[in-house]
Design a protein around this motif. Sequence first.
Motif, PDB file in Angstrom:
ATOM      1  N   THR A 223     -39.066  -0.047 -48.980  1.00  0.00           N
ATOM      2  CA  THR A 223     -37.401  -0.334 -49.130  1.00  0.00           C
ATOM      3  C   THR A 223     -36.614   0.642 -48.055  1.00  0.00           C
ATOM      4  O   THR A 223     -36.383   1.778 -48.175  1.00  0.00           O
ATOM      5  N   LEU A 224     -35.788  -0.443 -46.838  1.00  0.00           N
ATOM      6  CA  LEU A 224     -34.973   0.531 -46.516  1.00  0.00           C
ATOM      7  C   LEU A 224     -33.609   0.308 -46.741  1.00  0.00           C
ATOM      8  O   LEU A 224     -32.950   0.219 -47.132  1.00  0.00           O
ATOM      9  N   LEU A 225     -32.644   1.768 -46.763  1.00  0.00           N
ATOM     10  CA  LEU A 225     -31.957   2.425 -47.714  1.00  0.00           C
ATOM     11  C   LEU A 225     -30.700   2.834 -46.795  1.00  0.00           C
ATOM     12  O   LEU A 225     -30.933   3.131 -45.800  1.00  0.00           O
ATOM     13  N   GLY A 226     -29.119   2.489 -47.520  1.00  0.00           N
ATOM     14  CA  GLY A 226     -28.415   2.768 -46.535  1.00  0.00           C
ATOM     15  C   GLY A 226     -27.620   2.305 -47.801  1.00  0.00           C
ATOM     16  O   GLY A 226     -27.480   0.931 -48.324  1.00  0.00           O
ATOM     17  N   GLN A 227     -26.311   3.085 -47.193  1.00  0.00           N
ATOM     18  CA  GLN A 227     -24.729   2.352 -48.405  1.00  0.00           C
ATOM     19  C   GLN A 227     -24.365   1.221 -48.198  1.00  0.00           C
ATOM     20  O   GLN A 227     -23.885   0.165 -49.155  1.00  0.00           O
ATOM     21  N   ASN A 228     -24.140   0.915 -46.810  1.00  0.00           N
ATOM     22  CA  ASN A 228     -24.049  -0.582 -46.102  1.00  0.00           C
ATOM     23  C   ASN A 228     -25.711  -1.138 -45.414  1.00  0.00           C
ATOM     24  O   ASN A 228     -24.708  -0.944 -43.821  1.00  0.00           O
ATOM     25  N   VAL A 229     -26.533  -1.252 -45.509  1.00  0.00           N
ATOM     26  CA  VAL A 229     -27.354  -1.584 -44.701  1.00  0.00           C
ATOM     27  C   VAL A 229     -26.859  -2.785 -43.526  1.00  0.00           C
ATOM     28  O   VAL A 229     -27.018  -2.781 -42.141  1.00  0.00           O
ATOM     29  N   ASP A 230     -26.135  -3.312 -43.693  1.00  0.00           N
ATOM     30  CA  ASP A 230     -25.507  -4.486 -42.929  1.00  0.00           C
ATOM     31  C   ASP A 230     -24.758  -3.354 -41.115  1.00  0.00           C
ATOM     32  O   ASP A 230     -24.762  -4.801 -40.905  1.00  0.00           O
ATOM     33  N   SER A 231     -24.110  -2.812 -41.942  1.00  0.00           N
ATOM     34  CA  SER A 231     -23.516  -1.834 -40.909  1.00  0.00           C
ATOM     35  C   SER A 231     -24.380  -1.087 -39.574  1.00  0.00           C
ATOM     36  O   SER A 231     -23.613  -0.319 -38.916  1.00  0.00           O
ATOM     37  N   TYR A 232     -25.228  -1.127 -40.353  1.00  0.00           N
ATOM     38  CA  TYR A 232     -26.603  -0.139 -39.760  1.00  0.00           C
ATOM     39  C   TYR A 232     -26.624  -0.510 -38.056  1.00  0.00           C
ATOM     40  O   TYR A 232     -26.088  -1.485 -37.250  1.00  0.00           O
ATOM     41  N   LYS A 233     -26.479   0.430 -36.885  1.00  0.00           N
ATOM     42  CA  LYS A 233     -25.793   0.027 -35.832  1.00  0.00           C
ATOM     43  C   LYS A 233     -26.503   1.398 -34.926  1.00  0.00           C
ATOM     44  O   LYS A 233     -25.785   2.362 -35.610  1.00  0.00           O
ATOM     45  N   TRP A 234     -27.789   1.368 -34.029  1.00  0.00           N
ATOM     46  CA  TRP A 234     -27.691   2.812 -33.009  1.00  0.00           C
ATOM     47  C   TRP A 234     -28.051   2.354 -31.688  1.00  0.00           C
ATOM     48  O   TRP A 234     -28.246   0.820 -31.017  1.00  0.00           O
ATOM     49  N   GLN A 235     -26.824   3.314 -31.262  1.00  0.00           N
ATOM     50  CA  GLN A 235     -26.555   2.827 -29.336  1.00  0.00           C
ATOM     51  C   GLN A 235     -28.076   4.096 -28.784  1.00  0.00           C
ATOM     52  O   GLN A 235     -27.769   4.734 -29.237  1.00  0.00           O
ATOM     53  N   ALA A 236     -28.048   3.542 -27.649  1.00  0.00           N
ATOM     54  CA  ALA A 236     -29.661   4.025 -27.062  1.00  0.00           C
ATOM     55  C   ALA A 236     -28.469   5.406 -26.784  1.00  0.00           C
ATOM     56  O   ALA A 236     -27.129   5.203 -26.427  1.00  0.00           O
ATOM     57  N   PRO A 237     -28.900   7.002 -26.169  1.00  0.00           N
ATOM     58  CA  PRO A 237     -28.048   7.336 -25.951  1.00  0.00           C
ATOM     59  C   PRO A 237     -27.590   7.244 -24.778  1.00  0.00           C
ATOM     60  O   PRO A 237     -28.570   6.750 -23.603  1.00  0.00           O
ATOM     61  N   PRO A 238     -26.294   7.937 -24.346  1.00  0.00           N
ATOM     62  CA  PRO A 238     -25.711   6.248 -22.928  1.00  0.00           C
ATOM     63  C   PRO A 238     -26.258   6.679 -21.861  1.00  0.00           C
ATOM     64  O   PRO A 238     -26.391   6.366 -21.096  1.00  0.00           O
ATOM     65  N   ASN A 239     -26.753   8.597 -21.713  1.00  0.00           N
ATOM     66  CA  ASN A 239     -26.454   8.743 -20.233  1.00  0.00           C
ATOM     67  C   ASN A 239     -28.302   8.342 -19.636  1.00  0.00           C
ATOM     68  O   ASN A 239     -28.683   9.185 -18.919  1.00  0.00           O
ATOM     69  N   LEU A 240     -28.801   7.567 -20.190  1.00  0.00           N
ATOM     70  CA  LEU A 240     -30.541   6.947 -20.113  1.00  0.00           C
ATOM     71  C   LEU A 240     -30.060   6.189 -18.987  1.00  0.00           C
ATOM     72  O   LEU A 240     -29.432   5.153 -18.896  1.00  0.00           O
ATOM     73  N   PRO A 241     -30.666   6.115 -17.771  1.00  0.00           N
ATOM     74  CA  PRO A 241     -30.532   4.819 -16.350  1.00  0.00           C
ATOM     75  C   PRO A 241     -30.909   3.807 -17.058  1.00  0.00           C
ATOM     76  O   PRO A 241     -31.358   3.405 -18.041  1.00  0.00           O
ATOM     77  N   ASP A 242     -30.264   3.098 -16.370  1.00  0.00           N
ATOM     78  CA  ASP A 242     -30.453   1.339 -16.660  1.00  0.00           C
ATOM     79  C   ASP A 242     -31.865   1.328 -17.310  1.00  0.00           C
ATOM     80  O   ASP A 242     -32.691   0.303 -18.529  1.00  0.00           O
ATOM     81  N   GLY A 243     -32.749   0.970 -16.301  1.00  0.00           N
ATOM     82  CA  GLY A 243     -34.623   1.039 -16.303  1.00  0.00           C
ATOM     83  C   GLY A 243     -35.061   1.523 -17.859  1.00  0.00           C
ATOM     84  O   GLY A 243     -35.826   0.950 -18.691  1.00  0.00           O
ATOM     85  N   GLU A 244     -34.468   2.744 -18.028  1.00  0.00           N
ATOM     86  CA  GLU A 244     -34.726   3.649 -19.718  1.00  0.00           C
ATOM     87  C   GLU A 244     -34.639   3.181 -20.432  1.00  0.00           C
ATOM     88  O   GLU A 244     -35.171   2.171 -21.399  1.00  0.00           O
TER      89      GLU A 244
END
Length: 489
Positions: A223-244
């Motif tokens: 069971t995936l848990l969060g107070q508001n699972v619909d607003s889950y959003k994970w952003q890849a770290p900004p400093n990765l090169p495009d290919g990464e």
Amino acid sequence: MESKIIDESRQGEVLELPQPQASSLVANKKLFLESYGCAMNFSDSEIVASILLNKGFSTTNNFNEADVILVNTCAIRDNAEQRVRKRLTDFKRAKKNNPDLIVGVLGCMAERLKTQLLEEEKLVDIVAGPDSYRDLPNLIETVESGQKAVNVLLSREETYAEITPVRIDSNGVSAFISIMRGCDNMCSFCVVPFTRGRERSRDPHSIVNEAKELFENGYREVTLLGQNVDSYKWQAPPNLPDGEEIRIANTISLPFGEGQGGAVTFAQLLEMVAKVHPDLRIRFSTSHPKDMTDEVLHTIAKYENICNYIHLPVQSGNSELLEKMNRGYSREWYLNRIEAIRKIIPDCGISTDTISGFCSETEEQHQDTLSLMELVRYDFAYMFKYSERPKTLAERKYKDDVPEEIKSRRLAEIIALQQKHSGLRTQKGLGKIHKVLVEGISKKSDKNMFGRNSQNTVVVFPKGNLKKGDFVTVLATNCTSATLMGEVI
Ligand code: SAM
Ligand code: SF4
């Protein structure tokens, strides 16, 4: 047996694990860990256990033989706090017999009351908020050196992503996975944003890895848990090169569109976890009506192993009151979301939360909640009386002016209606075939086993040669108000 987000039967549950190998007992201390509140708190206790077991602690279910007592607490309603306070006085008595005993309060009540429990009420030695569990070994050491210890700092980053929780509710079949922490919605009645801080999403790779590991260890439901699972959003770290970034996208094999820059949404996360294995069932909680998208619904419909069950708290059926609650949707919007669920996932189980007697609620507004319930016919509901919480928007702006007896009467009416609807929903399952995940031996007879269907209804059937973790198909031939009974086919 209901899979509960606030499970009454688990309140005050004590964590107990097998004794570790003697050689690993570095600290050689006994921990008594008791938990209250929602599923998120029980999941957090599994993280706390993991951190302390790594330091050599073992667990006990008898607080009189403990070196450290930790209580993971809930602050959502006043009665939740009163329950914990009463328990703390038991522990205070135990301290009289054992002056070296360390007592700590964790979780939402610790965060809300901060040093008050230490200084004014002198009930405890440690106060640790939900984002400070990594610091617990230090806090315990501080107390051992003769001081009191407090860490109630809230973090914008902490997700305990890489800590493998020690599974407490180990039926060995179903487990909780926290996918995010905190909440950015300021529902006017709610203390959670103050006690759990800002919303942050956990790295999807660590979530998928945890699901994989659980599957390999025999678990068949997460069971995936969060107070508001619909607003889950994970952003890849900004400093990765495009290919990464593309490599990350490939690793999780999702079709990342242009411009998404490695962001993972809840619908995508669901898909990633669903792909771990077709025999791993996925549930999630809590969905928020203002944020639940059709994309999420289509993802649920697309994967057989994502359960057809959505917990969609409505709180009230009246738009004016919803606005006062700062929920971000109206009655019409909510009913439109229900319509979308019924259209996209026709056999979806739906449950809700309601609050009776919120500030200035009139009889007509209460009737609107009942009429909405009639329209939706929920499978299940958690029904509460409004409890004013310090520092919330409602406490500062509105009067808690609905008399207690009216709150109680309205709540009773809501409960009675829900019982009727739950019964009707169970009956609808009769004569149908259900795919059931076997969870264990039935409490009523050891000749039977029980499990749940996709819609989360408990199903009981003869034991035969079945074991926990098996999937079976059951033809439902009989029922009580909340349980289906039948034959394995
Ligand atoms: N994040 C989830 C949501 O938005 O629905 C649930 C969070 S809360 C832990 C669970 C439920 O407790 C809420 O849905 C609400 O019905 C209830 N609740 C929260 N604050 C309350 C209060 N002050 N009085 C009564 N019930 C409350
Ligand atoms: Fe509280 Fe609202 Fe956040 Fe749920 S969404 S935790 S009710 S503030």
